[in-house]
Design a protein around this motif. Structure first.
Motif, PDB file in Angstrom:
ATOM      1  N   LEU A 173       0.829  -1.208   0.000  1.00  0.00           N
ATOM      2  CA  LEU A 173       0.000   0.000   0.000  1.00  0.00           C
ATOM      3  C   LEU A 173       0.867   1.262   0.000  1.00  0.00           C
ATOM      4  O   LEU A 173       0.603   2.219  -0.736  1.00  0.00           O
ATOM      5  CB  LEU A 173      -0.891   0.014   1.234  1.00  0.00           C
ATOM      6  CG  LEU A 173      -2.289  -0.552   1.062  1.00  0.00           C
ATOM      7  CD1 LEU A 173      -2.991  -0.628   2.404  1.00  0.00           C
ATOM      8  CD2 LEU A 173      -3.106   0.285   0.097  1.00  0.00           C
TER       9      LEU A 173
ATOM     10  N   THR B 277       0.931   4.022  -3.020  1.00  0.00           N
ATOM     11  CA  THR B 277       0.579   5.420  -2.815  1.00  0.00           C
ATOM     12  C   THR B 277       1.742   6.342  -3.195  1.00  0.00           C
ATOM     13  O   THR B 277       1.559   7.328  -3.917  1.00  0.00           O
ATOM     14  CB  THR B 277       0.216   5.644  -1.330  1.00  0.00           C
ATOM     15  OG1 THR B 277      -0.781   4.689  -0.973  1.00  0.00           O
ATOM     16  CG2 THR B 277      -0.320   7.030  -1.098  1.00  0.00           C
TER      17      THR B 277
ATOM     18  N   TYR C  94      -7.465  11.703   0.629  1.00  0.00           N
ATOM     19  CA  TYR C  94      -6.984  10.529   1.371  1.00  0.00           C
ATOM     20  C   TYR C  94      -7.208  10.726   2.872  1.00  0.00           C
ATOM     21  O   TYR C  94      -7.766   9.880   3.554  1.00  0.00           O
ATOM     22  CB  TYR C  94      -5.496  10.313   1.067  1.00  0.00           C
ATOM     23  CG  TYR C  94      -4.862   9.216   1.875  1.00  0.00           C
ATOM     24  CD1 TYR C  94      -4.931   7.890   1.454  1.00  0.00           C
ATOM     25  CD2 TYR C  94      -4.198   9.492   3.068  1.00  0.00           C
ATOM     26  CE1 TYR C  94      -4.363   6.873   2.192  1.00  0.00           C
ATOM     27  CE2 TYR C  94      -3.628   8.486   3.814  1.00  0.00           C
ATOM     28  CZ  TYR C  94      -3.704   7.183   3.379  1.00  0.00           C
ATOM     29  OH  TYR C  94      -3.145   6.175   4.125  1.00  0.00           O
TER      30      TYR C  94
ATOM     31  N   GLN D 130      -7.484   1.920   4.947  1.00  0.00           N
ATOM     32  CA  GLN D 130      -6.427   2.521   4.130  1.00  0.00           C
ATOM     33  C   GLN D 130      -6.629   2.227   2.641  1.00  0.00           C
ATOM     34  O   GLN D 130      -6.378   3.066   1.785  1.00  0.00           O
ATOM     35  CB  GLN D 130      -5.093   1.967   4.580  1.00  0.00           C
ATOM     36  CG  GLN D 130      -3.945   2.848   4.222  1.00  0.00           C
ATOM     37  CD  GLN D 130      -2.708   2.471   4.995  1.00  0.00           C
ATOM     38  OE1 GLN D 130      -2.673   1.442   5.672  1.00  0.00           O
ATOM     39  NE2 GLN D 130      -1.684   3.258   4.899  1.00  0.00           N
ATOM     40  N   GLU D 131      -7.102   1.004   2.359  1.00  0.00           N
ATOM     41  CA  GLU D 131      -7.272   0.598   0.966  1.00  0.00           C
ATOM     42  C   GLU D 131      -8.273   1.522   0.270  1.00  0.00           C
ATOM     43  O   GLU D 131      -8.044   1.982  -0.849  1.00  0.00           O
ATOM     44  CB  GLU D 131      -7.752  -0.856   0.935  1.00  0.00           C
ATOM     45  CG  GLU D 131      -7.688  -1.478  -0.433  1.00  0.00           C
ATOM     46  CD  GLU D 131      -8.094  -2.935  -0.383  1.00  0.00           C
ATOM     47  OE1 GLU D 131      -8.108  -3.521   0.710  1.00  0.00           O
ATOM     48  OE2 GLU D 131      -8.432  -3.470  -1.450  1.00  0.00           O
TER      49      GLU D 131
ATOM     50  N   SER E  77      -6.841   5.033  -0.167  1.00  0.00           N
ATOM     51  CA  SER E  77      -5.922   5.101  -1.306  1.00  0.00           C
ATOM     52  C   SER E  77      -6.693   5.175  -2.614  1.00  0.00           C
ATOM     53  O   SER E  77      -6.281   5.837  -3.567  1.00  0.00           O
ATOM     54  CB  SER E  77      -5.016   3.870  -1.338  1.00  0.00           C
ATOM     55  OG  SER E  77      -4.204   3.864  -0.217  1.00  0.00           O
TER      56      SER E  77
ATOM     57  N   GLN F 139      -7.828   8.616  -3.101  1.00  0.00           N
ATOM     58  CA  GLN F 139      -6.675   9.432  -3.486  1.00  0.00           C
ATOM     59  C   GLN F 139      -6.373   9.259  -4.975  1.00  0.00           C
ATOM     60  O   GLN F 139      -6.187  10.216  -5.716  1.00  0.00           O
ATOM     61  CB  GLN F 139      -5.469   9.003  -2.652  1.00  0.00           C
ATOM     62  CG  GLN F 139      -4.223   9.833  -2.896  1.00  0.00           C
ATOM     63  CD  GLN F 139      -3.048   9.295  -2.110  1.00  0.00           C
ATOM     64  OE1 GLN F 139      -2.959   8.097  -1.868  1.00  0.00           O
ATOM     65  NE2 GLN F 139      -2.163  10.168  -1.711  1.00  0.00           N
ATOM     66  N   SER F 140      -6.352   7.985  -5.377  1.00  0.00           N
ATOM     67  CA  SER F 140      -6.086   7.668  -6.766  1.00  0.00           C
ATOM     68  C   SER F 140      -7.161   8.282  -7.665  1.00  0.00           C
ATOM     69  O   SER F 140      -6.872   8.842  -8.720  1.00  0.00           O
ATOM     70  CB  SER F 140      -6.043   6.141  -6.904  1.00  0.00           C
ATOM     71  OG  SER F 140      -5.934   5.765  -8.212  1.00  0.00           O
TER      72      SER F 140
END
Lengths: 431, 374
Positions: free
Chosen positions: B223, B227, B256, B266-267, B270, B273-274
């Protein structure tokens, strides 16, 4: 195994293999007959379920999560039971996946039976106890008091299982697709494959231990942390795959400004992976070089599009601008954690073996090995793709150019090895 | 938190374990605890050194839960509770927020007595004895489940002190639930095997613990790499291809952190964020052929990310609730289209129908805070 029109030799090989598996199973049964018991049934069911939940794409391969249960069957019930569990697993998996390739199904079943029998008989011959068969007078606990007598046979058996599996797959790939045994072996990642089997073999011992001390209830409890770990590792494997794809897409986006080198980094990375495999480099080395190959031209972002796409010879100033690209990639890549070892590879991928390259003009062995390897792949792809100032060279012409550049621009040994690889691949594709 | 402080905190945890072990020896009527019980007390602390930052949010306490339960069920009784508390309180040094530390301490103070209650109800045991009997197994399971439920409930309350976003719970509960139930399984397994296998059982316990730790650590590593690489490459893209001053990265960073602050794993964070980065790229009309020209539609992560973008752009179409929620976060962060998402989403049956005004305000407020920190 190709199904449409199987080669007669392939058909004969699989037939002999299947007959051999049946005979071996019958011979094993005469010494260690399988006595059906609820525990064996639970083991078989769990093995089938584990196989359906095989960990896929982990470090480039699949992890047979049913293997520990086969090992447990071997320790508890003997070689024949292990082979029967293995066969049930393969048959159930084939039915579940509805794979229409029957010859492949027969091969997989025979391969599993032979590998499990070979491993389990190795275990028995090395003095490993078989609990249900009374081979161990005071049960598994006593065996654990003398753990070398117990663990060593399991570890050797796991190595034998890997050996038989790999050997049979190598033969069948050679017969069905013409892949040379050397190429197949390099593609296996034998080190990781063996390490995983050794670990799973020990987990199999733990499964046997739990069954002896706590019966199948303990086994179900034991399974939960393992299933959790499998789930987490599967998620990680999926993320890693997506990570590689994301890098590819972003690099492709960056390359989009240069119409002639679009896709270049991906192709160089592809060559690099095949070349690393040909050279027998480890998975870890291959992964690093592949990543460096993907990012090696990142610095071209700092080069003006008119220079990148100029259809004529570059002026001195323009050439100087172009020569900055290996170094300009470094600040970008340095932001990615654990890429310290990639920086010299990227920086020196345009150095020449005679010292006339850039940016530092270093020569010979002072150029990192991975940079020299990358330079060969980079040069070959550059020659075989169109550029603003010339069309793509033919494969034969590019091979000639590569030969002439060996020892001056490129590392002679690596260039020769690259040409060997192209020859090998060409031969395999013709077959 | 600096690496040095983390190391100090980890050292404190190990020290507390050793002090606890010494206390076991001194206080329990002068008798030594069985080696397996002593090992179970010390091993997790040693094996899990550095877990807090290596596994991304899952602390050593989450991983040591199984050993704690075994200690409770093994009859170390009040002493065990005190010692477990000592180690857990030491680990609080790694927590940043005083509020979280306070609520965490409350959880640690309340959970063991409740677990002990469950244990007693299921059949209490003598100090430092490990008996292979059904009551021990039942007690391990009962105590473990009570412990987990109470810890989860108090953890939820701790989080709700800052933000309360009910639909964020299931994603987190899944991640924690898997780990915690694994720990309960480990405890039950130890109870099943300790009497017969003794130290070998502890070895088995430790191996499974390490396996879980390695699996979670591996996921964390991937991860982080994912990131960081996406950020570095997108920064490069931004520098050369996007409109100057577009601030794609700070926005993505804020997205994020908003998702994380709202309790998304967190997944998923992310992914947001992506999506934010991709939206910036696509929003720039890059490349001329559109998103489909360069972005691989069969690529799962990007497809997920694009779904978020699509969900935000066309919320009328049927979407998985998860993507709608993430899209909501994305657009709350961007400070745009939130009303559009809400209105269109409420027209169909989606999770937004069940979201209260105050909860929506909480998301907006969190997003604004995170965006202003970027």
């Amino acid at each position: 195994v190709e199904e449409s029109r199987p080669h007669p030799a392939l058909f004969a090989f699989v037939s002999v293999l299947a007959a051999g598996a049946v005979l071996a199973l019958a011979a094993s049964w005469s010494v260690f007959p399988v006595d059906p018991s609820p525990t064996l049934l639970v083991l078989a069911v769990l093995a089938v379920l584990a196989e359906l939940a095989t960990l896929t794409g982990f470090r480039g391969g699949d992890v047979a999560t049913s293997y520990p249960l086969t090992v447990a069957a071997m320790v508890l019930f003997g070689p024949t039971a292990a082979a029967v569990v293995g066969i049930l697993v393969v048959v159930a998996a084939e039915l579940w996946r509805r794979d229409p390739a029957r010859l492949k199904g027969v091969f997989n079943t025979a391969q599993s039976a032979l590998a499990d029998l070979a491993a389990a008989w190795t275990y028995v011959l090395l003095g490993g106890p078989v609990v249900a068969a009374g081979r161990s007078s005071s049960g598994l606990q006593a065996a654990f008091d003398h753990w070398p007598q117990f663990l060593l046979p399991v570890l050797v058996a796991s190595v034998v299982a890997v050996g038989v599996n790999v050997a049979l797959v190598v033969v069948v790939l050679w017969l069905s697709r013409g892949v040379s045994p050397a190429t197949s072996l390099r593609g296996f990642g034998l080190g990781v494959f063996t390490a995983i089997h050794l670990t799973l073999g020990l987990v199999g011992v733990a499964v046997a231990l739990i069954v002896v001390t706590s019966n199948w209830i303990g086994l179900l409890v034991f399974a939960f942390p393992l299933v959790t770990a499998r789930q987490i590792l599967q998620n990680s494997a999926r993320l890693q795959h997506e990570y590689a794809n994301t890098v590819r897409v972003l690099v492709r986006s960056i390359e989009a400004k240069d119409e002639y080198t679009r896709g270049h980094s991906e192709r160089v990375a592809d060559y690099a992976v095949r070349f690393c495999s040909h050279l027998g480099l480890s998975d870890a080395q291959t992964e690093r070089i592949q990543f460096a190959a993907m990012l090696h031209d990142l610095g071209k972002m700092g080069v003006r599009a008119e220079v990148l796409n100029k259809p004529a010879r570059l002026s001195d100033a323009e050439y100087a601008e172009m020569q900055r690209h290996p170094a300009e990639a470094l600040p970008i890549v340095a932001k990615i954690p654990r890429t310290e070892d990639l920086l010299p590879i990227i920086r020196h991928h345009h150095e020449r073996i005679d010292g006339c390259g850039y940016p530092d003009g270093i020569e010979g062995d002072r150029i990192p090995y991975a940079s020299r390897l990358l330079a060969v792949c980079d040069t070959y792809d550059a020659m075989t793709s169109s550029r603003p100032y010339r069309p793509a060279l033919s494969r034969a012409k590019a091979v000639d150019e590569l030969e002439s550049a060996a020892g001056t621009q490129l590392d002679g040994e690596l260039a020769a090895a690259f040409l060997d690889m192209l020859d090998d691949e060409s031969g395999e594709s013709q077959q | 938190m600096s690496r040095r402080l983390r190391l100090l905190a980890s050292g404190a945890i190990v020290f507390a374990s050793l002090v606890g072990l010494a206390a076991m020896m001194v206080w329990d009527r002068g008798s030594l605890p069985p080696p397996n019980v002593a090992l179970l007390f010390v091993l997790p602390s040693v094996l899990l050194l550095g877990t807090d930052w290596a596994t991304g949010g899952f602390s050593d306490n989450d991983f040591a839960l199984g050993a704690d339960i075994v200690l409770l069920v093994s009859g170390a009784g009040v002493y065990a509770v005190l010692l477990v508390l000592a180690r857990r309180m030491a680990s609080l040094l790694t927590r940043q927020s005083p509020r979280a530390a306070t609520m965490g301490a409350a959880a640690y103070l309340l959970a063991p007595p409740v677990a002990i209650g469950g244990l007693l109800a299921a059949g209490g045991l003598e100090p430092f004895t490990v008996v292979h009997a059904d009551p021990a197994v039942v007690a391990a399971a009962t105590a473990g489940l009570l412990y987990v439920l109470l810890d989860a409930f108090l953890g939820l309350l701790a989080r709700s002190a800052d933000t309360f976003w009910p639909w964020a719970l299931p994603a987190n509960a899944r991640a924690y639930g898997l780990l915690w139930l694994s720990q309960v399984s480990l405890a039950v397994l130890a109870e099943l095997t300790l009497p017969q296998l003794g130290l070998l059982s502890v070895v088995l316990f430790s191996l499974l613990l390490v396996l879980l730790r390695v699996a979670y650590g591996f996921m964390r590593r991937v991860l982080q790499l994912y990131t960081a690489t996406a950020e570095a490459l997108t920064a490069a893209l931004e520098a050369t291809l996007l409109t100057p001053g577009m601030e794609a990265l700070p926005l993505a960073d804020a997205a994020y952190r908003t998702a994380r602050a709202l309790g998304f794993p967190q997944e998923d964070a992310s992914l947001v964020q992506s999506a934010s980065l991709l939206e910036s790229i696509v929003g720039q009309g890059f490349p001329s052929s559109g998103a489909g020209g360069v972005l691989e539609r069969d690529h799962a992560a990007l497809v997920d990310s694009l779904r978020i973008v699509e969900a935000a752009e066309r919320p009328d179409q049927e979407m998985e609730p998860r993507f709608l929620r993430l899209a909501f976060v994305l657009h709350a962060t961007n400070g745009a289209a939130i009303e559009r998402v809400q209105q269109s989403a409420s027209a169909s049956v989606t999770v937004f129908d069940r979201v209260s005004d105050s909860a929506q305000a909480a998301v907006k407020s969190t997003a604004l805070n995170c965006a202003s920190e970027s």
